[in-house]
Design a protein around this motif. Structure first.
Motif, PDB file in Angstrom:
ATOM      1  N   PRO A  33       0.524  -1.391  -0.159  1.00  0.00           N
ATOM      2  CA  PRO A  33       0.247   0.516   0.218  1.00  0.00           C
ATOM      3  C   PRO A  33       0.273   1.548  -0.439  1.00  0.00           C
ATOM      4  N   SER A  34       0.154   2.379  -0.563  1.00  0.00           N
ATOM      5  CA  SER A  34       1.043   3.326  -1.110  1.00  0.00           C
ATOM      6  C   SER A  34       0.816   4.505   0.768  1.00  0.00           C
ATOM      7  N   GLN A  35      -0.643   3.922   0.972  1.00  0.00           N
ATOM      8  CA  GLN A  35      -0.684   4.989   1.887  1.00  0.00           C
ATOM      9  C   GLN A  35      -1.634   4.283   3.223  1.00  0.00           C
ATOM     10  N   PRO A  36      -2.129   5.044   4.191  1.00  0.00           N
ATOM     11  CA  PRO A  36      -2.600   4.037   5.228  1.00  0.00           C
ATOM     12  C   PRO A  36      -3.769   3.292   4.521  1.00  0.00           C
ATOM     13  N   ILE A  37      -4.084   1.943   5.415  1.00  0.00           N
ATOM     14  CA  ILE A  37      -5.472   0.975   4.533  1.00  0.00           C
ATOM     15  C   ILE A  37      -6.400   1.541   5.908  1.00  0.00           C
ATOM     16  N   ARG A  38      -8.067   1.913   5.660  1.00  0.00           N
ATOM     17  CA  ARG A  38      -9.179   2.499   6.205  1.00  0.00           C
ATOM     18  C   ARG A  38      -9.603   1.018   5.924  1.00  0.00           C
ATOM     19  N   VAL A  39     -10.141   0.502   7.542  1.00  0.00           N
ATOM     20  CA  VAL A  39     -11.098  -0.794   8.053  1.00  0.00           C
ATOM     21  C   VAL A  39     -12.124   0.324   8.464  1.00  0.00           C
ATOM     22  N   ILE A  40     -13.436  -1.124   7.556  1.00  0.00           N
ATOM     23  CA  ILE A  40     -14.321  -0.054   7.962  1.00  0.00           C
ATOM     24  C   ILE A  40     -15.115  -1.118   8.862  1.00  0.00           C
ATOM     25  N   VAL A  41     -15.374  -0.961  10.375  1.00  0.00           N
ATOM     26  CA  VAL A  41     -15.939  -1.481  10.935  1.00  0.00           C
ATOM     27  C   VAL A  41     -17.198  -1.216  10.991  1.00  0.00           C
ATOM     28  N   LEU A  70      -2.917  -0.108   9.762  1.00  0.00           N
ATOM     29  CA  LEU A  70      -4.218   0.226   9.360  1.00  0.00           C
ATOM     30  C   LEU A  70      -4.645   1.329  10.297  1.00  0.00           C
ATOM     31  N   VAL A  71      -6.235   2.041   9.885  1.00  0.00           N
ATOM     32  CA  VAL A  71      -6.600   2.968  10.169  1.00  0.00           C
ATOM     33  C   VAL A  71      -8.356   2.653  10.397  1.00  0.00           C
ATOM     34  N   VAL A  72      -8.579   1.800  11.557  1.00  0.00           N
ATOM     35  CA  VAL A  72      -9.631   1.751  11.981  1.00  0.00           C
ATOM     36  C   VAL A  72     -10.539   2.859  11.883  1.00  0.00           C
ATOM     37  N   ILE A  82     -24.998   0.273   6.456  1.00  0.00           N
ATOM     38  CA  ILE A  82     -24.369   1.407   6.890  1.00  0.00           C
ATOM     39  C   ILE A  82     -23.058   0.973   6.539  1.00  0.00           C
ATOM     40  N   GLY A  83     -22.192   0.356   7.327  1.00  0.00           N
ATOM     41  CA  GLY A  83     -20.327   0.426   6.685  1.00  0.00           C
ATOM     42  C   GLY A  83     -20.562  -1.150   5.508  1.00  0.00           C
ATOM     43  N   THR A  84     -21.379  -1.547   5.369  1.00  0.00           N
ATOM     44  CA  THR A  84     -21.024  -2.501   4.000  1.00  0.00           C
ATOM     45  C   THR A  84     -21.278  -2.066   3.211  1.00  0.00           C
ATOM     46  N   ARG A  85     -21.717  -1.117   3.266  1.00  0.00           N
ATOM     47  CA  ARG A  85     -22.338  -0.059   1.650  1.00  0.00           C
ATOM     48  C   ARG A  85     -20.944   0.856   1.288  1.00  0.00           C
ATOM     49  N   ALA A  86     -20.776   0.947   2.484  1.00  0.00           N
ATOM     50  CA  ALA A  86     -19.171   1.881   2.804  1.00  0.00           C
ATOM     51  C   ALA A  86     -18.645   1.382   1.437  1.00  0.00           C
ATOM     52  N   ILE A  87     -18.185   0.185   2.340  1.00  0.00           N
ATOM     53  CA  ILE A  87     -16.348  -0.286   2.470  1.00  0.00           C
ATOM     54  C   ILE A  87     -16.865  -1.026   0.490  1.00  0.00           C
ATOM     55  N   ARG A  88     -18.438  -1.609  -0.146  1.00  0.00           N
ATOM     56  CA  ARG A  88     -18.711  -1.653  -1.147  1.00  0.00           C
ATOM     57  C   ARG A  88     -18.259  -0.851  -2.543  1.00  0.00           C
ATOM     58  N   ASP A  89     -18.913   0.165  -2.183  1.00  0.00           N
ATOM     59  CA  ASP A  89     -18.853   1.818  -2.552  1.00  0.00           C
ATOM     60  C   ASP A  89     -17.502   2.231  -2.640  1.00  0.00           C
ATOM     61  N   HIS A  95      -7.257   0.128  -0.352  1.00  0.00           N
ATOM     62  CA  HIS A  95      -6.713   0.817   0.764  1.00  0.00           C
ATOM     63  C   HIS A  95      -7.690   1.323   1.299  1.00  0.00           C
ATOM     64  N   THR A  96      -8.780   0.696   0.897  1.00  0.00           N
ATOM     65  CA  THR A  96     -10.753   0.323   1.786  1.00  0.00           C
ATOM     66  C   THR A  96     -10.519  -1.135   2.033  1.00  0.00           C
ATOM     67  N   ILE A  97     -10.596  -1.615   3.284  1.00  0.00           N
ATOM     68  CA  ILE A  97     -11.346  -3.257   3.300  1.00  0.00           C
ATOM     69  C   ILE A  97     -12.320  -3.036   4.884  1.00  0.00           C
ATOM     70  N   GLY A  98     -12.638  -3.553   4.911  1.00  0.00           N
ATOM     71  CA  GLY A  98     -13.495  -3.922   5.603  1.00  0.00           C
ATOM     72  C   GLY A  98     -13.753  -5.061   6.578  1.00  0.00           C
ATOM     73  N   LEU A  99     -14.618  -5.674   7.553  1.00  0.00           N
ATOM     74  CA  LEU A  99     -14.351  -6.480   8.475  1.00  0.00           C
ATOM     75  C   LEU A  99     -16.084  -6.753   9.031  1.00  0.00           C
ATOM     76  N   TRP A 100     -16.750  -8.179   8.431  1.00  0.00           N
ATOM     77  CA  TRP A 100     -18.338  -8.412   9.423  1.00  0.00           C
ATOM     78  C   TRP A 100     -18.252 -10.080   9.126  1.00  0.00           C
ATOM     79  N   HIS A 101     -19.617 -10.115   8.949  1.00  0.00           N
ATOM     80  CA  HIS A 101     -19.941 -11.346   8.811  1.00  0.00           C
ATOM     81  C   HIS A 101     -21.175 -12.269   8.751  1.00  0.00           C
TER      82      HIS A 101
END
Length: 325
Positions: A33-41, A70-72, A82-89, A95-101
Motif C-alpha cells: 500500500p502507498s497510504q494507510p489502509i482504512r478498515v471499515i467496521v 490500518l486505520v479503523v 451502512i458499513g458494508t455499503r461503504a465498503i462496497r462503494d 486501501h479500503t477494506i472491511g470486517l463483518w460476518h
C-alpha cells in the motif's frame, strides 16, 4: 534486418519492452500500500468485531507487515448495512477494506440491501465463533429441553430477543422449525441489548457468541444450548442441539472484505498479511480471547459457507418479513 549477436534489433526492442513491463508490474505491487489502509467496521467501538480489527491493527503496526498502518473507521447502524455499503462503494484500490460476518447475506435475503458477498472481493476470515442460546439464570427455563416442552404446549409464547433480519434472528427460526415449535421474536438489537432484554425478563432466550455467553454468564445469563457440532471446550457442560435431536449447527466467521474489482495481487498481499499474522502466538491468543477459534479461513470456503447460509435463510424470509411488519 540488423542483428546483434544473433538477436534481431526488433526482438531486442520487444524484449526490453517486456522487461520494462514486468519491472513496472513488480514495482506497482511493491508500492502497495502507498497510504494507510482504512478498515471499515460496521459496529460501534468496543464490540467484538471492532476489537478483532484492532488486534490486527496492532499486529501490523508492530511488524510493519504492510508498510502502512490500518486505520479503523466505525460505521454502525442499520444492522451493519451502512458499513458494508461503504465498503462496497469505496475505491477498488486495496486501501479500503472491511470486517463483518454472515449478516452480509441475511440482510440481502431480507431485501434490506440489494447486494451480498458476490458484490465484494473476499480476502478471507480470521477466526470462527461458536454460537449458542442463553436465558436469564433466574428465568423460567432451566434447560432447552424444558423450554421446548413448554413451547410445544404453548405455541408463540416463548420469546426470542433478536436483531431482526440478522443471523441472531434467523438461526433461532431454524431451531424452531427443526424442533417443531413456534417462537415469538422481539426486536432488541446487538448483543448488549439482547442481554438487557433477557436479564430484564422482557424475553426468554437469545443467541450469542461463545465469548458473549461466557462474559454474560458472569452477570446473570445461563447458557442452555450450543449450536456447534460437538460440545464446546469453552462451555463443556452445555448440550448441543444435535444431542437433543435438532439438526441445526451454526458458526460465525469474521470475514475481511474489499470492494469488487480490487486487483488480485493486492488482495493476495492483504491475505498473506492476515494469514501470517495469525501464525503469531500472541495474535492467536488475542483472537481466542474473543471466543474465536484462531484459524484463517480461505476465501473459497468463506464463499461456500455464505452460499449455504443464504440457502438456509431464504426459505425463512417470508415468515421473517411478517414478523418484521
Amino acid at each position: 534486418m540488423h542483428k546483434l549477436g544473433g538477436v534481431s534489433r526488433r526482438g531486442l526492442v520487444a524484449g526490453s519492452a517486456l522487461l520494462g513491463f514486468g519491472a513496472g508490474a513488480v514495482n506497482a505491487q511493491a508500492s502497495f500500500p502507498s497510504q494507510p489502509i482504512r478498515v471499515i467496521v460496521p459496529t460501534d467501538p468496543g464490540g467484538a468485531i471492532d476489537g478483532l480489527a484492532r488486534v490486527f491493527q496492532r499486529a501490523f503496526e508492530q511488524t510493519n507487515a504492510l508498510s502502512q498502518p490500518l486505520v479503523v473507521v466505525n460505521m454502525s447502524g442499520a444492522g451493519g448495512t451502512i458499513g458494508t455499503r461503504a465498503i462496497r462503494d469505496a475505491a477498488a484500490d486495496g486501501h479500503t477494506i472491511g470486517l463483518w460476518h454472515d449478516g452480509l447475506v441475511t440482510s440481502r435475503a431480507m431485501r434490506v440491501v440489494d447486494y451480498d458477498h458476490s458484490a465484494f472481493e473476499v480476502i478471507g476470515a480470521t477466526g470462527v465463533a461458536e454460537l449458542g442460546i442463553a436465558t436469564a439464570a433466574d428465568g423460567r427455563f432451566k434447560s432447552f429441553h424444558e423450554l421446548l416442552t413448554y413451547a410445544k404446549a404453548h405455541p408463540g409464547e416463548v420469546t426470542v430477543a433478536a436483531n431482526i433480519g440478522l443471523p441472531v434472528h434467523f438461526v433461532p427460526m431454524r431451531l424452531a422449525r427443526e424442533a417443531g415449535v413456534e417462537f415469538r421474536y422481539v426486536q432488541a438489537g446487538g448483543g448488549a441489548r439482547r442481554y438487557q432484554s433477557l436479564v430484564g425478563k422482557h424475553t426468554d432466550i437469545a443467541m450469542f457468541s461463545a465469548s458473549e455467553l461466557i462474559q454474560f454468564g458472569q452477570s446473570g445469563l445461563a447458557s442452555i444450548l450450543m449450536l456447534s457440532e460437538q460440545r464446546s471446550a469453552k462451555l463443556p457442560d452445555v448440550p448441543t442441539a444435535k444431542e437433543l435431536g435438532i439438526d441445526v449447527t451454526s458458526e460465525s466467521a469474521r470475514i475481511w472484505l474489499a470492494p469488487k474489482g480490487t486487483p488480485a495481487d493486492r488482495i493476495a498481499r492483504l491475505r498473506d498479511a492476515f494469514r501470517d499474522a495469525m501464525r503469531d502466538e500472541r495474535v492467536a491468543k488475542q483472537i481466542s480471547d474473543f471466543g474465536l477459534e484462531p484459524i484463517f479461513v480461505e476465501p473459497d470456503r468463506v464463499r461456500a459457507d455464505l452460499d449455504r447460509t443464504l440457502a438456509e435463510t431464504l426459505p425463512l424470509v417470508e415468515r421473517a418479513r411478517q414478523i418484521r411488519r
